[in-house]
Design an enzyme around this catalytic site. Structure first.
Site, short mmCIF file in Angstrom:
data_model
loop_
_atom_site.label_atom_id
_atom_site.label_comp_id
_atom_site.label_asym_id
_atom_site.label_seq_id
_atom_site.Cartn_x
_atom_site.Cartn_y
_atom_site.Cartn_z
N SER A 1 35.41 -53.08 20.99
CA SER A 1 34.98 -53.30 19.60
C SER A 1 33.48 -53.09 19.46
CB SER A 1 35.36 -54.71 19.16
OG SER A 1 36.74 -54.87 19.27
N1 SAH Z 1 38.28 -57.26 22.75
C1 SAH Z 1 38.33 -56.03 23.50
C2 SAH Z 1 38.83 -54.89 22.65
C3 SAH Z 1 40.03 -54.29 23.26
S1 SAH Z 1 40.87 -53.09 22.28
C4 SAH Z 1 37.01 -55.73 24.18
O1 SAH Z 1 36.01 -56.43 23.94
O2 SAH Z 1 36.98 -54.79 24.98
C5 SAH Z 1 42.39 -53.92 21.96
C6 SAH Z 1 43.22 -54.30 23.15
O3 SAH Z 1 44.42 -54.90 22.64
C7 SAH Z 1 43.69 -53.15 24.04
O4 SAH Z 1 43.23 -53.37 25.34
C8 SAH Z 1 45.21 -53.20 23.96
O5 SAH Z 1 45.87 -52.89 25.18
C9 SAH Z 1 45.45 -54.65 23.58
N2 SAH Z 1 46.75 -54.94 22.98
C10 SAH Z 1 47.45 -54.22 22.09
N3 SAH Z 1 48.62 -54.85 21.79
C11 SAH Z 1 48.62 -56.00 22.51
C12 SAH Z 1 49.55 -57.07 22.66
N4 SAH Z 1 50.73 -57.11 22.01
N5 SAH Z 1 49.23 -58.09 23.50
C13 SAH Z 1 48.06 -58.09 24.18
N6 SAH Z 1 47.16 -57.10 24.10
C14 SAH Z 1 47.42 -56.07 23.28
#
Ligand code: SAH
Length: 267
Positions: free
Chosen positions: A105
């Site tokens: 993000s």
């Molecule tokens: N907060 C993170 C952003 C990650 S992007 C950071 O600081 O890097 C969003 C993430 O959500 C991805 O890694 C993706 O794999 C995860 N995601 C998507 N659907 C999900 C689910 N049902 N349960 C857990 N994680 C999920």
């Protein structure tokens, strides 16, 4: 108004990073192309807290971010969570790839969403995000920021590769309270660690899963990118309000965003 919390000026890290990150709000292909174009060799002096302070200073100048959130962001070495080839961009307000087709993000989006959580009734009273749940650990950057603002954080990731990567990243960063990292489908929440005062999703779904509403404590607030018909994806805020012993979930819709999809199952 509660007094802004103070954090150590910088959280120390123990080893050099080998991480990648990506963020919502940009298409993966564009973010990756920008990353390749802008990448510079490492060793650009990013260990200096000054670069991080400048990033936070630019956000502060916009005048719309919660000071406690900015203090936490100033304390977390974001470059430790991205691949070393992208470290030079770690303090730009941009989305970067973190591998596995996901993104980290963008700092302004992290700041805005955490500010929305802080503006909830419970957090305002408490001066903390309390017991928090993050869905989508990714590289662990946002988890590190939340860990400084919450009493306890549980963060769920469905991709084992990223779950492992976040664990390694977070171990290198000395947080006062380590988050509990869970490999699993975040759409079911994590009832064993709840109920939660604050819930934040880093991936966008068609709707807010019932489990998140069930696990949101009275006075608690949830912020999640969610599909909103013709408007595409927007940030949805949900407050669990209890009046005369009766629970209500009050929903409000905020600006349009573009997050990676909330998927089901684990990989
Ligand atoms: N907060 C993170 C952003 C990650 S992007 C950071 O600081 O890097 C969003 C993430 O959500 C991805 O890694 C993706 O794999 C995860 N995601 C998507 N659907 C999900 C689910 N049902 N349960 C857990 N994680 C999920």
């Amino acid at each position: 108004m509660s007094t802004p919390k103070r954090f150590p000026a910088s959280l120390k890290s123990a080893a050099s990073p080998q991480r990648e990150l990506l963020m919502p709000q940009r298409h993966l292909r564009q973010a990756t192309a920008d990353a390749a174009r802008l990448a510079r060799p490492s060793g650009t002096g990013l260990d200096s807290g000054a670069v991080r302070e400048r990033m936070v200073g630019r956000l502060r100048a916009e005048g719309r971010f919660d000071e406690r959130v900015l203090a936490a962001m100033a304390a977390v070495p974001r470059h430790e969570f991205v691949d070393s080839a992208l470290a030079a961009q770690a303090y730009e307000d941009t989305a970067l790839p973190i591998g596995h087709g996901q993104t980290i993000s963008k700092p302004s989006v992290v700041g805005h969403m955490l500010g929305l959580l802080f503006a909830g009734a419970g957090a305002r009273q408490r001066g903390s995000l309390g017991r928090a749940l993050e869905i989508g650990t990714g590289c662990g950057y946002q988890a590190a920021v939340i860990a400084l603002l919450a009493r306890q954080l549980t963060s769920i990731e469905r991709l084992q590769g990223l779950h492992d990567k976040a664990r390694a990243n977070l171990q290198r960063v000395a947080l006062p309270r380590a988050p509990r990292l869970v490999w699993g489908d975040g759409r079911v929440g994590h009832s064993a660690s709840g109920p939660f005062d604050s819930i934040i999703a880093a991936a966008g779904g068609e709707d807010i899963p019932q489990a998140w509403m069930d696990q949101l404590a009275p006075g608690g607030r949830l912020v999640a990118p969610t599909a909103a018909g013709g408007r595409g994806q927007v940030l949805v805020v949900l407050d669990h309000v209890v009046e005369a012993g009766v629970s209500r979930w009050i929903r409000s819709e905020h600006e349009a965003v573009l997050f990676v999809p909330l998927k089901s199952g684990v990989v």
